[in-house]
Design a protein around this motif. Structure first.
Motif, PDB file in Angstrom:
ATOM      1  N   VAL A  26       0.843  -1.203   0.000  1.00  0.00           N
ATOM      2  CA  VAL A  26       0.000   0.000   0.000  1.00  0.00           C
ATOM      3  C   VAL A  26       0.877   1.251   0.000  1.00  0.00           C
ATOM      4  O   VAL A  26       0.610   2.216  -0.720  1.00  0.00           O
ATOM      5  CB  VAL A  26      -0.953   0.011   1.215  1.00  0.00           C
ATOM      6  CG1 VAL A  26      -1.734   1.320   1.293  1.00  0.00           C
ATOM      7  CG2 VAL A  26      -1.918  -1.174   1.147  1.00  0.00           C
ATOM      8  N   GLN A  29       2.348   1.722  -3.462  1.00  0.00           N
ATOM      9  CA  GLN A  29       1.336   2.212  -4.405  1.00  0.00           C
ATOM     10  C   GLN A  29       1.072   3.705  -4.157  1.00  0.00           C
ATOM     11  O   GLN A  29       0.888   4.471  -5.095  1.00  0.00           O
ATOM     12  CB  GLN A  29       0.040   1.425  -4.246  1.00  0.00           C
ATOM     13  CG  GLN A  29       0.119  -0.028  -4.692  1.00  0.00           C
ATOM     14  CD  GLN A  29       0.450  -0.193  -6.155  1.00  0.00           C
ATOM     15  OE1 GLN A  29       1.516  -0.709  -6.495  1.00  0.00           O
ATOM     16  NE2 GLN A  29      -0.431   0.233  -7.031  1.00  0.00           N
ATOM     17  N   GLY A  30       1.030   4.080  -2.879  1.00  0.00           N
ATOM     18  CA  GLY A  30       0.827   5.487  -2.557  1.00  0.00           C
ATOM     19  C   GLY A  30       1.972   6.360  -3.021  1.00  0.00           C
ATOM     20  O   GLY A  30       1.767   7.466  -3.528  1.00  0.00           O
ATOM     21  N   ARG A  33       1.622   6.748  -6.530  1.00  0.00           N
ATOM     22  CA  ARG A  33       0.304   7.319  -6.862  1.00  0.00           C
ATOM     23  C   ARG A  33      -0.401   6.477  -7.924  1.00  0.00           C
ATOM     24  O   ARG A  33      -0.953   6.987  -8.904  1.00  0.00           O
ATOM     25  CB  ARG A  33       0.448   8.771  -7.320  1.00  0.00           C
ATOM     26  CG  ARG A  33       1.095   9.624  -6.251  1.00  0.00           C
ATOM     27  CD  ARG A  33       1.252  11.059  -6.648  1.00  0.00           C
ATOM     28  NE  ARG A  33       2.048  11.773  -5.653  1.00  0.00           N
ATOM     29  CZ  ARG A  33       2.235  13.063  -5.640  1.00  0.00           C
ATOM     30  NH1 ARG A  33       1.683  13.817  -6.571  1.00  0.00           N
ATOM     31  NH2 ARG A  33       2.961  13.632  -4.714  1.00  0.00           N
ATOM     32  N   SER A  34      -0.374   5.169  -7.702  1.00  0.00           N
ATOM     33  CA  SER A  34      -0.906   4.224  -8.670  1.00  0.00           C
ATOM     34  C   SER A  34      -2.047   3.402  -8.069  1.00  0.00           C
ATOM     35  O   SER A  34      -1.822   2.605  -7.155  1.00  0.00           O
ATOM     36  CB  SER A  34       0.238   3.297  -9.126  1.00  0.00           C
ATOM     37  OG  SER A  34      -0.233   2.304  -9.986  1.00  0.00           O
ATOM     38  N   VAL A  36      -4.402   3.990  -6.018  1.00  0.00           N
ATOM     39  CA  VAL A  36      -4.427   4.081  -4.555  1.00  0.00           C
ATOM     40  C   VAL A  36      -5.823   3.800  -4.004  1.00  0.00           C
ATOM     41  O   VAL A  36      -5.975   3.029  -3.050  1.00  0.00           O
ATOM     42  CB  VAL A  36      -3.919   5.458  -4.080  1.00  0.00           C
ATOM     43  CG1 VAL A  36      -3.976   5.565  -2.558  1.00  0.00           C
ATOM     44  CG2 VAL A  36      -2.496   5.698  -4.573  1.00  0.00           C
ATOM     45  N   VAL A  40      -6.564   0.724  -1.352  1.00  0.00           N
ATOM     46  CA  VAL A  40      -6.957   0.944   0.051  1.00  0.00           C
ATOM     47  C   VAL A  40      -8.362   0.410   0.317  1.00  0.00           C
ATOM     48  O   VAL A  40      -8.633  -0.082   1.420  1.00  0.00           O
ATOM     49  CB  VAL A  40      -6.827   2.428   0.479  1.00  0.00           C
ATOM     50  CG1 VAL A  40      -5.381   2.896   0.392  1.00  0.00           C
ATOM     51  CG2 VAL A  40      -7.737   3.342  -0.300  1.00  0.00           C
ATOM     52  N   CYS A 114      -2.950  -7.083  -4.209  1.00  0.00           N
ATOM     53  CA  CYS A 114      -3.435  -6.643  -2.903  1.00  0.00           C
ATOM     54  C   CYS A 114      -4.295  -7.724  -2.246  1.00  0.00           C
ATOM     55  O   CYS A 114      -4.174  -7.988  -1.041  1.00  0.00           O
ATOM     56  CB  CYS A 114      -4.231  -5.351  -3.066  1.00  0.00           C
ATOM     57  SG  CYS A 114      -4.643  -4.572  -1.513  1.00  0.00           S
ATOM     58  N   GLY A 163      -2.164   5.029   2.285  1.00  0.00           N
ATOM     59  CA  GLY A 163      -2.145   5.137   0.825  1.00  0.00           C
ATOM     60  C   GLY A 163      -1.996   6.569   0.332  1.00  0.00           C
ATOM     61  O   GLY A 163      -1.186   6.846  -0.551  1.00  0.00           O
ATOM     62  N   TYR A 164      -2.781   7.487   0.913  1.00  0.00           N
ATOM     63  CA  TYR A 164      -2.758   8.877   0.432  1.00  0.00           C
ATOM     64  C   TYR A 164      -1.713   9.727   1.135  1.00  0.00           C
ATOM     65  O   TYR A 164      -1.299  10.762   0.618  1.00  0.00           O
ATOM     66  CB  TYR A 164      -4.149   9.499   0.561  1.00  0.00           C
ATOM     67  CG  TYR A 164      -5.102   8.965  -0.483  1.00  0.00           C
ATOM     68  CD1 TYR A 164      -5.019   9.405  -1.808  1.00  0.00           C
ATOM     69  CD2 TYR A 164      -6.050   8.001  -0.173  1.00  0.00           C
ATOM     70  CE1 TYR A 164      -5.872   8.901  -2.784  1.00  0.00           C
ATOM     71  CE2 TYR A 164      -6.904   7.485  -1.134  1.00  0.00           C
ATOM     72  CZ  TYR A 164      -6.806   7.943  -2.438  1.00  0.00           C
ATOM     73  OH  TYR A 164      -7.647   7.435  -3.404  1.00  0.00           O
ATOM     74  N   ARG A 167       2.768   9.879  -0.135  1.00  0.00           N
ATOM     75  CA  ARG A 167       3.517  10.863  -0.927  1.00  0.00           C
ATOM     76  C   ARG A 167       4.239  11.880  -0.039  1.00  0.00           C
ATOM     77  O   ARG A 167       5.262  12.414  -0.422  1.00  0.00           O
ATOM     78  CB  ARG A 167       2.585  11.567  -1.911  1.00  0.00           C
ATOM     79  CG  ARG A 167       1.505  12.421  -1.272  1.00  0.00           C
ATOM     80  CD  ARG A 167       0.464  12.860  -2.264  1.00  0.00           C
ATOM     81  NE  ARG A 167      -0.317  11.718  -2.715  1.00  0.00           N
ATOM     82  CZ  ARG A 167      -1.310  11.794  -3.588  1.00  0.00           C
ATOM     83  NH1 ARG A 167      -1.643  12.955  -4.098  1.00  0.00           N
ATOM     84  NH2 ARG A 167      -1.978  10.725  -3.942  1.00  0.00           N
TER      85      ARG A 167
END
Length: 199
Positions: A26, A29-30, A33-34, A36, A40, A114, A163-164, A167
């Motif tokens: 996770v 992926q975050g 930025r793919s 996301v 989640v 996932c 996830g968010y 970044r």
């Protein structure tokens, strides 16, 4: 009710904080930025289903086998001691860093990966059906429902934040030193939870 919900939230969050294969996926992926949102949601909904099963069905199982909660608590403590040791050993050795580059997966591939990290992980069953289910037996009626809602809320809030929020961690998590600190914190937390299960 509020106390039960807070206990459910705290219990679930403490168990989910450990950086395992699913959380690392996770996080990656975050960082990239793919897909996301899809990732989640798969994690949080899967957790919600497992938590609901643990909270709803664990009491019936323990009524038939009263020693089960203690056995599962000791088994969980053993797992947490080993996992904590592995994280502390990783911190001692160092050399880990998160690499956010690489080719992006398709949505289908990301979701299937996932799902595999979630449902093929035996520890997720110990955490949700076992440990959370065992703790839920301390509550009855509406308080038990509040406990379950709190536990599910922790899962949703954690996975969305991971996830968010990844970044924001990208510059930091590319440094091996950050992983040493994180692994040390995780290892000590796992040992503390193991001690609470035993005593």
């Amino acid at each position: 009710m509020i106390s039960a919900a807070a206990t459910g939230y705290g219990t679930s969050l403490a168990l989910i904080l450990a950086i395992g294969a699913q959380n690392a996926f996770v996080l990656r992926q975050g960082l990239m930025r793919s897909h996301v949102l899809a990732v989640v949601l798969v994690c949080a909904i899967s957790d919600a289903l497992l938590i609901a099963a643990g909270v709803a069905g664990f009491a019936a199982v323990t009524a038939a086998w009263p020693a089960l909660p203690r056995i599962m608590a000791l088994g969980g403590a053993a797992f947490l001691l080993v996992y904590g040791f592995l994280r502390l050993r990783a911190a001692w050795r160092g050399g880990e860093a998160l690499v956010a580059g690489g080719e992006r997966q398709s949505l289908r591939s990301a979701v299937l990966t996932c799902l595999a990290f979630t449902w093929a992980n035996p520890h997720v069953y110990l955490d949700t059906l076992g440990l959370i289910g065992a703790v839920s037996t301390a509550f009855g009626g509406p308080a038990k429902l509040a406990f379950g809602i709190g536990a599910v809320a922790a899962s949703f809030s954690f996975f969305f934040a991971l996830g968010y929020g990844a970044r924001l961690l990208a510059p930091l998590m590319r440094r091996p030193g950050a992983w040493r600190v994180l692994d040390t914190a995780i290892g000590l937390t796992m040992w503390a939870i193991a001690a609470s299960l035993v005593f």
